[in-house]
Design a protein around this motif. Structure first.
Motif, PDB file in Angstrom:
ATOM      1  N   ARG A   6       0.828  -1.207   0.000  1.00 41.99           N
ATOM      2  CA  ARG A   6       0.000   0.000   0.000  1.00 41.99           C
ATOM      3  C   ARG A   6       0.864   1.258   0.000  1.00 41.99           C
ATOM      4  O   ARG A   6       0.535   2.265  -0.626  1.00 41.99           O
ATOM      5  CB  ARG A   6      -0.912   0.012   1.222  1.00 41.99           C
ATOM      6  CG  ARG A   6      -2.076  -0.943   1.144  1.00 41.99           C
ATOM      7  CD  ARG A   6      -3.326  -0.219   0.704  1.00 41.99           C
ATOM      8  NE  ARG A   6      -4.440  -1.135   0.524  1.00 41.99           N
ATOM      9  CZ  ARG A   6      -5.683  -0.756   0.342  1.00 41.99           C
ATOM     10  NH1 ARG A   6      -5.976   0.525   0.316  1.00 41.99           N
ATOM     11  NH2 ARG A   6      -6.640  -1.638   0.163  1.00 41.99           N
ATOM     12  N   SER A  10       1.036   4.405  -2.720  1.00 41.34           N
ATOM     13  CA  SER A  10       0.980   5.829  -2.382  1.00 41.34           C
ATOM     14  C   SER A  10       2.111   6.595  -3.060  1.00 41.34           C
ATOM     15  O   SER A  10       1.921   7.732  -3.517  1.00 41.34           O
ATOM     16  CB  SER A  10       1.061   6.017  -0.861  1.00 41.34           C
ATOM     17  OG  SER A  10      -0.072   5.468  -0.223  1.00 41.34           O
ATOM     18  N   GLU A  13       1.178   7.063  -6.608  1.00 32.52           N
ATOM     19  CA  GLU A  13       0.161   8.113  -6.715  1.00 32.52           C
ATOM     20  C   GLU A  13       0.804   9.495  -6.685  1.00 32.52           C
ATOM     21  O   GLU A  13       0.405  10.392  -7.442  1.00 32.52           O
ATOM     22  CB  GLU A  13      -0.853   7.974  -5.579  1.00 32.52           C
ATOM     23  CG  GLU A  13      -1.810   6.814  -5.760  1.00 32.52           C
ATOM     24  CD  GLU A  13      -2.876   6.768  -4.690  1.00 32.52           C
ATOM     25  OE1 GLU A  13      -4.066   6.606  -5.029  1.00 32.52           O
ATOM     26  OE2 GLU A  13      -2.523   6.888  -3.499  1.00 32.52           O
ATOM     27  N   ARG A  49      -5.674  13.521  -3.675  1.00 31.94           N
ATOM     28  CA  ARG A  49      -4.884  12.289  -3.723  1.00 31.94           C
ATOM     29  C   ARG A  49      -3.444  12.518  -3.255  1.00 31.94           C
ATOM     30  O   ARG A  49      -2.828  11.640  -2.653  1.00 31.94           O
ATOM     31  CB  ARG A  49      -4.904  11.717  -5.141  1.00 31.94           C
ATOM     32  CG  ARG A  49      -6.260  11.136  -5.528  1.00 31.94           C
ATOM     33  CD  ARG A  49      -6.627  10.005  -4.592  1.00 31.94           C
ATOM     34  NE  ARG A  49      -7.977   9.490  -4.819  1.00 31.94           N
ATOM     35  CZ  ARG A  49      -8.928   9.477  -3.914  1.00 31.94           C
ATOM     36  NH1 ARG A  49      -8.683   9.974  -2.708  1.00 31.94           N
ATOM     37  NH2 ARG A  49     -10.115   8.975  -4.169  1.00 31.94           N
ATOM     38  N   SER A  53      -2.104  10.523  -0.019  1.00 33.56           N
ATOM     39  CA  SER A  53      -0.918   9.666  -0.121  1.00 33.56           C
ATOM     40  C   SER A  53       0.131  10.050   0.911  1.00 33.56           C
ATOM     41  O   SER A  53       0.790   9.186   1.504  1.00 33.56           O
ATOM     42  CB  SER A  53      -0.325   9.767  -1.532  1.00 33.56           C
ATOM     43  OG  SER A  53      -1.232   9.284  -2.499  1.00 33.56           O
ATOM     44  N   GLN A  56      -0.914   8.697   4.204  1.00 27.50           N
ATOM     45  CA  GLN A  56      -0.671   7.255   4.242  1.00 27.50           C
ATOM     46  C   GLN A  56       0.796   6.958   4.529  1.00 27.50           C
ATOM     47  O   GLN A  56       1.121   6.091   5.350  1.00 27.50           O
ATOM     48  CB  GLN A  56      -1.076   6.640   2.899  1.00 27.50           C
ATOM     49  CG  GLN A  56      -0.706   5.177   2.719  1.00 27.50           C
ATOM     50  CD  GLN A  56      -1.740   4.231   3.282  1.00 27.50           C
ATOM     51  OE1 GLN A  56      -2.595   4.643   4.057  1.00 27.50           O
ATOM     52  NE2 GLN A  56      -1.657   2.973   2.904  1.00 27.50           N
ATOM     53  N   TYR A  71      -6.819   9.909   6.264  1.00 25.16           N
ATOM     54  CA  TYR A  71      -6.750   9.088   5.058  1.00 25.16           C
ATOM     55  C   TYR A  71      -8.135   8.606   4.639  1.00 25.16           C
ATOM     56  O   TYR A  71      -8.483   8.624   3.451  1.00 25.16           O
ATOM     57  CB  TYR A  71      -5.831   7.891   5.294  1.00 25.16           C
ATOM     58  CG  TYR A  71      -5.753   6.953   4.115  1.00 25.16           C
ATOM     59  CD1 TYR A  71      -5.005   7.281   2.989  1.00 25.16           C
ATOM     60  CD2 TYR A  71      -6.451   5.747   4.116  1.00 25.16           C
ATOM     61  CE1 TYR A  71      -4.944   6.431   1.894  1.00 25.16           C
ATOM     62  CE2 TYR A  71      -6.401   4.892   3.035  1.00 25.16           C
ATOM     63  CZ  TYR A  71      -5.644   5.235   1.931  1.00 25.16           C
ATOM     64  OH  TYR A  71      -5.595   4.393   0.847  1.00 25.16           O
ATOM     65  N   ASP A  75     -10.018   9.558   1.183  1.00 27.82           N
ATOM     66  CA  ASP A  75     -10.455   8.480   0.296  1.00 27.82           C
ATOM     67  C   ASP A  75     -11.943   8.603  -0.015  1.00 27.82           C
ATOM     68  O   ASP A  75     -12.369   8.386  -1.149  1.00 27.82           O
ATOM     69  CB  ASP A  75     -10.168   7.124   0.942  1.00 27.82           C
ATOM     70  CG  ASP A  75     -10.603   5.965   0.062  1.00 27.82           C
ATOM     71  OD1 ASP A  75      -9.831   5.584  -0.831  1.00 27.82           O
ATOM     72  OD2 ASP A  75     -11.718   5.449   0.273  1.00 27.82           O
TER      73      ASP A  75
END
Length: 279
Positions: A6, A10, A13, A49, A53, A56, A71, A75
């Motif tokens: 994950r 990020s 992204e 985003r 990210s 995250q 987060y 989202d």
């Protein structure tokens, strides 16, 4: 800081959305803030985003409920800029048809769709706060929130309305200048991608499936049904921003000029340029 899959998503992204954010700024400047036809929402999606990210990634070295909550909120609001951007592009398309052929849709119709998305956005934020508040730093499966579920339902209704607007406009593309017709093609490609993204959010919100969990779900499913779709829609809409010409003063009608967003604004006359710009 030990990153899992994950975390690497990020990073990807950030690699995609930071340049996209810069390009979106260029497009908004090119078309003008008052005539961005939805590109301002593409810009906002990139910003959402990017911040999400970063939250995250920071959470890996400093896990906290606050970062998890942030987060989840970012989202949950990601769908609204996609829908708003699509609505803005369709408003530009409908304006051309309304001017050349006569009204097929009024500003009030777009205002109603905007209202659905706006309420969904508000409920999404509230739902994200609720889910984040009840979330521990070790639990990777947030419990579904009824408020978040209501937001998804509104998004689904708004999406159906966008599909209806696009299908209706297809019958009148002959009234639209050739360079503007790329909007209909771009939106037609983007809507199935948004649908997949919407399905992912719906499943993750309405079920307890660990596969679709926002925090600890299957990364392949997350990338294949959410991340890639958003990437592609952003690329399509940014591409449209460079392809379609900038509207001159007086060339934007009631729908596209924001009359469905700001009712007190004076109407702008949409000058017909049937002969000059038609293919």
């Amino acid at each position: 800081m030990n990153l899992d899959s994950r975390g690497y998503v990020s990073i990807v992204e950030l690699v995609v959305y930071v340049p996209a954010f810069v390009l979106a700024i260029i497009i908004c400047v090119r078309h003008g803030i008052r005539q961005t036809s939805g590109w301002i929402y593409t810009l906002l999606l990139c910003l959402v985003r990017i911040v999400g990210s970063i939250c995250q990634l920071v959470a890996y070295s400093n896990p906290s409920t606050g970062l998890i909550q942030a987060y989840l909120i970012f989202d949950s609001v990601g769908l609204s800029p996609l829908l708003f951007a699509t609505l803005g592009l369709l408003s530009r398309l409908v304006d051309w048809v309304n001017t050349e052929r006569g009204p097929i849709l009024q500003a009030v119709h777009f205002r109603l769709v905007q209202l659905l998305i706006t309420i969904g956005l508000i409920l999404g934020i509230v739902g994200g706060v609720q889910r984040g508040s009840s979330q521990s730093t070790t639990d990777t499966t947030p419990q579904p929130s009824s408020v978040s579920q209501a937001a998804i339902i509104l998004y689904i209704v708004a999406f159906a309305a966008l599909v209806g607007i696009l299908l209706l406009s297809f019958g009148y593309l002959s009234y639209v200048p050739s360079k503007e017709r790329s909007i209909s093609a771009g939106v037609a490609i983007a809507l199935p991608l948004i649908l997949v993204r919407l399905v992912y959010s719906a499943v993750s919100t309405f079920t307890h499936s660990k596969t679709f969990s926002i925090l600890g779900g299957d990364v392949g499913v997350f990338v294949g049904m959410a991340v890639v779709e958003e990437f592609l829609v952003v690329i399509i809409y940014i591409g449209l921003g460079f392809v379609v010409p900038k509207l001159q003063k007086g060339q934007q009608g009631e729908v596209g000029s924001g009359q469905w967003r700001q009712r007190r604004e004076r109407p702008i006359k949409f000058t017909s340029i049937r002969g000059a710009n038609r293919a």
